[in-house]
Design an enzyme around this catalytic site. Structure first.
Site, PDB file in Angstrom:
ATOM      1  N   GLU A  80       1.805 -14.669   4.973  1.00  0.00           N
ATOM      2  CA  GLU A  80       0.926 -14.201   3.918  1.00  0.00           C
ATOM      3  C   GLU A  80       1.750 -13.847   2.463  1.00  0.00           C
ATOM      4  OE1 GLU A  80       0.089  -9.585   3.876  1.00  0.00           O
ATOM      5  OE2 GLU A  80       0.975  -9.610   5.776  1.00  0.00           O
ATOM      6  N   CYS A 112      -0.928  -9.947   8.509  1.00  0.00           N
ATOM      7  CA  CYS A 112       0.262  -9.696   9.378  1.00  0.00           C
ATOM      8  C   CYS A 112      -0.175 -10.245  10.807  1.00  0.00           C
ATOM      9  CB  CYS A 112       0.780  -8.274   9.840  1.00  0.00           C
ATOM     10  SG  CYS A 112       1.023  -7.589   8.107  1.00  0.00           S
ATOM     11  N   HIS A 234       2.437  -4.501  16.268  1.00  0.00           N
ATOM     12  CA  HIS A 234       2.758  -4.743  14.850  1.00  0.00           C
ATOM     13  C   HIS A 234       3.190  -3.298  14.261  1.00  0.00           C
ATOM     14  CE1 HIS A 234       2.604  -5.759  10.693  1.00  0.00           C
ATOM     15  NE2 HIS A 234       1.808  -4.942  10.449  1.00  0.00           N
TER      16      HIS A 234
HETATM   17  N1  CAA Z   1      10.223  15.539   7.034  1.00  0.00           N
HETATM   18  C1  CAA Z   1       9.461  15.022   8.124  1.00  0.00           C
HETATM   19  N2  CAA Z   1       8.390  14.382   7.819  1.00  0.00           N
HETATM   20  C2  CAA Z   1       7.674  14.394   6.830  1.00  0.00           C
HETATM   21  C3  CAA Z   1       8.300  15.001   5.793  1.00  0.00           C
HETATM   22  C4  CAA Z   1       9.539  15.647   5.921  1.00  0.00           C
HETATM   23  N3  CAA Z   1      10.200  15.905   4.706  1.00  0.00           N
HETATM   24  N4  CAA Z   1       7.359  14.852   4.802  1.00  0.00           N
HETATM   25  C5  CAA Z   1       6.106  14.289   5.005  1.00  0.00           C
HETATM   26  N5  CAA Z   1       6.341  13.798   6.425  1.00  0.00           N
HETATM   27  C6  CAA Z   1       5.725  13.394   7.150  1.00  0.00           C
HETATM   28  C7  CAA Z   1       4.367  13.625   7.146  1.00  0.00           C
HETATM   29  O1  CAA Z   1       3.752  14.665   7.684  1.00  0.00           O
HETATM   30  C8  CAA Z   1       3.593  12.367   7.717  1.00  0.00           C
HETATM   31  O2  CAA Z   1       3.674  12.254   8.905  1.00  0.00           O
HETATM   32  P1  CAA Z   1       2.195  11.906   9.957  1.00  0.00           P
HETATM   33  O3  CAA Z   1       1.573  10.612   9.505  1.00  0.00           O
HETATM   34  O4  CAA Z   1       2.575  12.154  11.273  1.00  0.00           O
HETATM   35  O5  CAA Z   1       1.233  12.883   9.459  1.00  0.00           O
HETATM   36  C9  CAA Z   1       4.397  11.159   7.207  1.00  0.00           C
HETATM   37  O6  CAA Z   1       5.625  11.854   6.875  1.00  0.00           O
HETATM   38  C10 CAA Z   1       3.900  10.463   6.093  1.00  0.00           C
HETATM   39  O7  CAA Z   1       3.753  11.277   4.986  1.00  0.00           O
HETATM   40  P2  CAA Z   1       2.399  10.974   3.894  1.00  0.00           P
HETATM   41  O8  CAA Z   1       1.256  10.560   4.991  1.00  0.00           O
HETATM   42  O9  CAA Z   1       2.314  11.964   3.050  1.00  0.00           O
HETATM   43  O10 CAA Z   1       2.967   9.628   3.457  1.00  0.00           O
HETATM   44  P3  CAA Z   1       2.711   8.593   2.327  1.00  0.00           P
HETATM   45  O11 CAA Z   1       1.134   8.821   2.158  1.00  0.00           O
HETATM   46  O12 CAA Z   1       3.422   8.871   1.077  1.00  0.00           O
HETATM   47  O13 CAA Z   1       2.793   7.191   2.896  1.00  0.00           O
HETATM   48  C11 CAA Z   1       1.596   5.638   4.252  1.00  0.00           C
HETATM   49  C12 CAA Z   1       2.264   6.802   4.232  1.00  0.00           C
HETATM   50  C13 CAA Z   1       0.310   5.752   3.468  1.00  0.00           C
HETATM   51  C14 CAA Z   1       1.241   4.761   5.525  1.00  0.00           C
HETATM   52  C15 CAA Z   1       2.429   4.619   3.223  1.00  0.00           C
HETATM   53  O14 CAA Z   1       3.590   4.290   4.003  1.00  0.00           O
HETATM   54  C16 CAA Z   1       1.667   3.162   2.813  1.00  0.00           C
HETATM   55  O15 CAA Z   1       0.641   3.144   2.242  1.00  0.00           O
HETATM   56  N6  CAA Z   1       2.077   2.150   3.631  1.00  0.00           N
HETATM   57  C17 CAA Z   1       1.714   0.753   3.357  1.00  0.00           C
HETATM   58  C18 CAA Z   1       0.552   0.411   4.083  1.00  0.00           C
HETATM   59  C19 CAA Z   1       0.470   0.323   5.513  1.00  0.00           C
HETATM   60  O16 CAA Z   1       1.725   0.051   5.989  1.00  0.00           O
HETATM   61  N7  CAA Z   1      -0.340   0.689   6.462  1.00  0.00           N
HETATM   62  C20 CAA Z   1      -0.166   0.335   7.881  1.00  0.00           C
HETATM   63  C21 CAA Z   1      -1.281   0.007   8.539  1.00  0.00           C
HETATM   64  S1  CAA Z   1      -1.927  -1.663   7.690  1.00  0.00           S
HETATM   65  C22 CAA Z   1      -0.843  -2.902   8.650  1.00  0.00           C
HETATM   66  O17 CAA Z   1      -0.285  -2.476   9.598  1.00  0.00           O
HETATM   67  C23 CAA Z   1      -0.757  -3.994   7.927  1.00  0.00           C
HETATM   68  C24 CAA Z   1       0.401  -4.086   6.993  1.00  0.00           C
HETATM   69  O18 CAA Z   1       1.646  -4.653   7.613  1.00  0.00           O
HETATM   70  C25 CAA Z   1       0.614  -3.585   5.711  1.00  0.00           C
END
Ligand code: CAA
Length: 375
Positions: A80, A112, A234
């Site tokens: 991709e 993916c 994945h």
């Molecule tokens: N200590 C331990 N854990 C902590 C922490 C700390 N100090 N601070 C936060 N966390 C935890 C949170 O509680 C949360 O845990 P849960 O998910 O179990 O609730 C985790 O860390 C993540 O925190 P946030 O939800 O606040 O994180 P974020 O919003 O900054 O980012 C995300 C998370 C949205 C998934 C981000 O990584 C993202 O957007 N990624 C890109 C998109 C992606 O990969 N999506 C996956 C599905 S799509 C797919 O699979 C296709 C692909 O390859 C892209």
């Protein structure tokens, strides 16, 4: 007749950024990255490496155990993150591997999911062409905008595997559970280098798709949950795979599937199969005869759950030590180096090392010139 994976290998960048360094510069707690997201390092690519160079490296390794390279008459390059909307990246791979001239080579895209799609298509091809071998390469480099929530999940790697009759590693079973749905959770407009995404929607849709695919898989196969011995998912980041495992299976073997991806980052089309390799390389128990479930998710979206049974003698085809050494020998970069490489403006093709034996040596009037290192 058995059809499946006969040989498999992977490759990634020679360089990585520690997420401890990223956390410090983004003023985020490192625990969020390593525990909350499940990642500790991410692959970063120098100008001389791209989806083609690492794909050739992975493919050379995968083909090294194939007696007759001329049996390969179909090459599918799943990606991709292609740099060309017309010419297929597979053609460069075809050339550097010295495959026969009448071997078809082309790219396949669906986020993916594409390497899993290629595998499913290759099964029918192998069924109709008993002497043929299909080479599938999944190669991706993924970038998000700086400071975006996806930034700590960046990475990149290539997987290469050969699909044929009488496979030595994994027999793929015919059943599947598939789900396709038009969702704007992750996309990359043609003029952009980095992906755009709705992180929360993507995670929600990944888990929803898993449920739907599993229901369809069990209905189509007449198997039940307890018939599956372990699963690979994945893994855009480790926590996503962990949530998937907790939702449906609770396999202890999950940790073993995530060892490589947690220090490479998201490798998109390669990710699911790198998790499979990680399991094979690290499992203490003999996996012969075990049924492994595979969940592929490609944003946009297409998802599929399918399964395979590990073949007797599979261990002879593994290169665990070589894989672990490749990752241990990578070079850590500083945050300022990361910023420089991320921008893509830095174009010194000779400054950095390559992981394999092919480099991108220049870009001349938009033509990408690759060469074997050392001539
Ligand atoms: N200590 C331990 N854990 C902590 C922490 C700390 N100090 N601070 C936060 N966390 C935890 C949170 O509680 C949360 O845990 P849960 O998910 O179990 O609730 C985790 O860390 C993540 O925190 P946030 O939800 O606040 O994180 P974020 O919003 O900054 O980012 C995300 C998370 C949205 C998934 C981000 O990584 C993202 O957007 N990624 C890109 C998109 C992606 O990969 N999506 C996956 C599905 S799509 C797919 O699979 C296709 C692909 O390859 C892209």
């Amino acid at each position: 007749m058995t059809i499946g994976i006969d040989s498999i290998a992977f490759s990634t960048s020679k360089y990585f950024l520690s997420l401890e360094t990223l956390a410090k510069h983004r003023d985020v707690s490192y625990e969020k990255y390593c525990l909350g997201i499940g990642q500790t390092k991410m692959a970063v690519f120098p100008p001389n490496e791209d989806i083609v160079t690492i794909a050739i490296d992975a493919a050379r390794k995968a083909l090294s155990s194939i007696e007759d390279k001329n049996a390969v008459d179909l090459l599918i390059f799943a990606t991709e993150s292609s740099f060309d909307l017309s010419k297929s990246a597979g053609i460069y791979v075809h050339k550097f591997l010295g495959l026969r001239e009448d071997c078809r080579a082309f790219d396949l895209k669906q986020a993916c999911y594409s390497a899993a799609a290629a595998l499913r298509l290759a099964e029918s091809y192998a069924a109709n062409n008993p002497r043929s071998k299909v080479l599938i390469v999944g190669s991706d480099v993924i970038k998000y905008p700086p400071s975006a929530s996806g930034e700590p999940t960046q990475g990149g790697a290539a997987i290469a595997f050969v699909v044929s009759q009488n496979p030595r590693i994994l027999e793929i079973e015919p059943y599947a559970g598939v789900h396709t749905d038009d969702i704007m959770d992750f996309w990359r407009p043609a003029h952009l280098d980095n992906a755009l995404f709705d992180g929360k929607l993507s995670a929600y849709n990944y888990l929803k798709s898993l449920d739907i695919c599993l229901e369809r898989y069990f209905k189509n196969s007449a198997l039940k949950l307890s018939d599956i011995d372990c699963a690979c998912f994945h893994s855009p980041f480790g926590k996503m795979a962990r949530k998937a495992n907790n939702q449906s299976f609770k396999y202890k073997s999950l940790d073993k599937t995530l060892i490589y991806s947690s220090i490479i980052g998201n490798s998109c089309s390669a990710s699911l199969f790198i998790c499979f390799l990680s399991l094979l390389d690290h499992a203490k128990d003999d996996l012969t005869g075990k049924r492994i479930g595979f969940f592929s998710y490609g944003s946009g979206s297409v998802a599929e759950f399918f399964s395979g049974v590990v073949r007797k003698g599979y261990k002879r085809e593994l290169r665990a030590e070589e894989n672990q050494k490749m990752l241990a020998d990578r070079i850590e970069i500083s945050f300022s180096e990361y910023e420089k490489l991320y921008s893509g403006e830095f174009r010194d093709f000779d400054k950095y090392q390559n992981i394999g034996s092919v480099k991108l040596s220049k870009i001349d009037n938009y033509r990408r010139i690759y060469e074997n290192i050392g001539g």
